[in-house]
Design an enzyme around this catalytic site. Structure first.
Site, mmCIF file in Angstrom:
data_model
loop_
_atom_site.group_PDB
_atom_site.id
_atom_site.type_symbol
_atom_site.label_atom_id
_atom_site.label_comp_id
_atom_site.label_asym_id
_atom_site.label_seq_id
_atom_site.Cartn_x
_atom_site.Cartn_y
_atom_site.Cartn_z
ATOM 1 N N GLU A 182 0.804 -1.228 0.000
ATOM 2 C CA GLU A 182 0.000 0.000 0.000
ATOM 3 C C GLU A 182 0.837 1.278 0.000
ATOM 4 O O GLU A 182 0.309 2.360 -0.268
ATOM 5 C CB GLU A 182 -0.957 0.001 1.199
ATOM 6 C CG GLU A 182 -2.121 -0.952 1.075
ATOM 7 C CD GLU A 182 -1.803 -2.363 1.536
ATOM 8 O OE1 GLU A 182 -2.702 -3.216 1.528
ATOM 9 O OE2 GLU A 182 -0.633 -2.609 1.901
ATOM 10 N N GLU B 156 -12.437 2.181 20.556
ATOM 11 C CA GLU B 156 -12.304 1.805 19.155
ATOM 12 C C GLU B 156 -13.286 2.611 18.303
ATOM 13 O O GLU B 156 -14.159 3.314 18.821
ATOM 14 C CB GLU B 156 -12.526 0.305 18.977
ATOM 15 C CG GLU B 156 -11.387 -0.547 19.521
ATOM 16 C CD GLU B 156 -10.164 -0.552 18.615
ATOM 17 O OE1 GLU B 156 -10.150 0.213 17.617
ATOM 18 O OE2 GLU B 156 -9.218 -1.309 18.897
#
Length: 527
Positions: free
Chosen positions: A266, A322
């Site tokens: 990536e 999260e």
């Protein structure tokens, strides 16, 4: 006034004169200007923000990295799924960190879609298209000599008896019940021990000791696949954790399969975004590579067959907040990274993120949009006009699809597009489809479409018990009898488009087009 907030009002915009940010020798031009094409690292990105009002603030008030730092930014600019009150606001640099002389911490760099677009030289509405194009024109990273690697200006070896990463780097906690300090914006880079192919991604990394970190992998992550291969051979996996990098790298690192399959590096997406390769440098202590112009690089190895309880130092039973907006449970047995060295630039900037914030939406959501655009365009060119991975889903769980029906045969293809969206990004839970006259970035407009162009019994498609994401607290058998395993969900399509044969009955009221600037010369419709 709430005493916890009183010093917020002493914040100031990032300074041009006497600034702690980059000077001429650190990528700012002699006339004081910089644009997205000139961004090559974190410092040049900050220089760009410094000249754009409302994008960056700093404070010299000392802050505790344990819960206080994130508690401040929750109000200043976290947004996303963070507990209210919060807002979209500027990035923020804390110049004085209690217990860490000379350290600075940056938070919220990507916590605004407008700011991300500014740093990538695009517009907020076109970011998904920009990322999709970058995947198609990837530029692989290159390796440079150590003399060019500013990330190795200062070296701390773990073999030194005085080495202690806990005292060296100001890793914050997000809340008072976190399992420990976390590195939340580290670009984890490693290579397949069999093929040599490399991958970069971001993971939850908790500081466990003077030279030990734990790392949490959501099932299916590529670096975890590398780790398992190394562990099967009884060998450690060499890795680096690069912190404080060009924001193009942070966005590009969040792509997932099938858009970027195993073996796709990536970093090459960031190369395409900047039209030049990302520069890597060989590590000093392990056979791995770090990002050469990172602020900080942690060198280490994931040990084979060694596990640690995530909250062993605090016993809170919690991990950290999260992206869905909840604090996850700590894990009982996580892989261990043995730190071998920490290298950094002079006067390094630690970068961090609040888990449930707009920053996560930018990192996860924009690659999600690009992946959906790519897959649907290949199947039905020109029909999907745009995609928005909505803030309320943390950039992962909810996507708004803007679809155009041009003929009777297009009826039903909007739902096919939604099915393709689920295939393009497996962690997607809900898809809302709207017509071309609905602003998919305006939640009020999307809910208007759901109110006036949707009937629950005919406009909803349920796909029960499909694998989604383990951090969704509702994805449990206890919540729904249709779920057989935690992490599965009932995926839903909300078709808020007008049936093609009824389109003539659903025209919005037409207003006269006028030049508002004749009446308000300073009017800015984008503000």
């Amino acid at each position: 006034m709430n005493p916890k907030l009183s010093w917020l009002f002493r914040l100031r915009p990032a300074r041009r004169q006497g600034s702690t940010l980059p000077s001429r020798e650190n990528n700012m031009f002699s006339d004081g200007t910089i644009d997205a094409d000139d961004v090559i690292d974190l410092r040049s990105a900050l220089a760009l923000l410094e000249q754009n009002p409302g994008q960056l603030v700093t404070t010299d008030v000392p802050v505790d990295p344990l819960a206080e730092l994130s508690g401040v930014y929750r109000y200043v600019g976290a947004s996303g799924t963070v507990k209210r009150p919060t807002r979209v606001g500027p990035a923020m640099i804390f110049n004085k960190i209690k217990g860490y002389e000379g350290s600075r911490v940056l938070i919220g760099l990507l916590a605004s879609r407008k700011r991300v677009a500014l740093m990538l030289g695009s517009t907020p509405e076109r970011l998904g298209f920009l990322l999709n194009d970058a995947v198609q024109h990837a530029i692989p990273p290159i390796v440079v000599d150590r003399e060019k690697a500013v990330c190795q200006e200062v070296v701390h070896l773990a073999s030194n008896p005085d080495f202690d990463i806990r005292k060296l780097l100001p890793a914050p906690t997000n809340t008072e019940e976190d399992a420990g300090p976390y590195f939340t914006m580290g670009m984890v880079y490693a290579s397949d021990p069999e093929t040599g192919e490399s991958d970069v991604t971001i993971h939850r990394i908790c500081v466990q000791g003077r030279d030990e970190l734990s790392i949490y992998f959501v099932p299916g992550r590529h670096i975890d696949a590398f780790r398992m291969k190394a562990e099967a051979a009884g060998k450690p996996l060499p890795i680096t954790i690069s912190i404080g990098v060009d924001p193009a790298i942070e966005i590009g690192a969040c792509f997932e399969p099938p858009t970027t399959p195993l073996g796709f590096d990536e970093l090459s997406i960031a190369g395409a975004l900047r039209k030049r390769p990302v520069e890597l440098v060989d590590c000093l202590t392990v056979p791995a590579r770090g990002i050469a112009n990172a602020e900080i690089v942690i060198e280490g190895e994931i040990l084979p067959n060694v596990r640690v309880r995530e909250d062993q130092n605090t016993n809170t039973g919690k991990a950290m907040p999260e992206f869905p907006g909840y604090t996850g449970d700590s894990k009982a047995a996580l892989p261990v990274i043995k730190v071998k060295a920490v290298t950094h630039r002079r006067d390094p900037i630690m970068q961090t993120v609040i888990g449930p914030s707009e920053e996560h939406v930018s990192m996860a959501g924009i690659p999600t949009e690009a992946s959906i655009l790519s897959m649907v365009e290949r199947a039905m060119p020109g029909k999907l006009l745009n995609v928005y991975a909505h803030t309320s889903g943390g950039g992962k769980y909810l996507a708004i699809l803007q679809f155009k029906k041009s003929a009777p045969a297009d009826e039903g293809r909007q739902r096919q597009a939604a099915l393709l969206a689920f295939s393009a990004f497996s962690e997607l839970k809900h898809v809302i489809i709207v017509d071309e006259d609905v602003d998919l970035f305006d939640t009020n407009d999307v809910l208007w479409a759901m109110t006036t162009r949707y009937q629950g019994d005919v406009s909803t498609v349920f796909i029960p018990n499909v694998r989604c994401h383990p951090l969704d607290p509702s994805a449990t058998p206890e919540f729904s009898p249709s779920i057989t395993q935690a992490g599965n969900s009932c995926k839903v399509i909300f078709d808020c488009t007008v049936p093609f044969h009824l389109k003539d009955h659903f025209h919005r009221s037409k207003f006269k087009e006028v030049d508002v600037k004749r009446f308000l010369p300073d009017f800015d419709p984008a503000s």
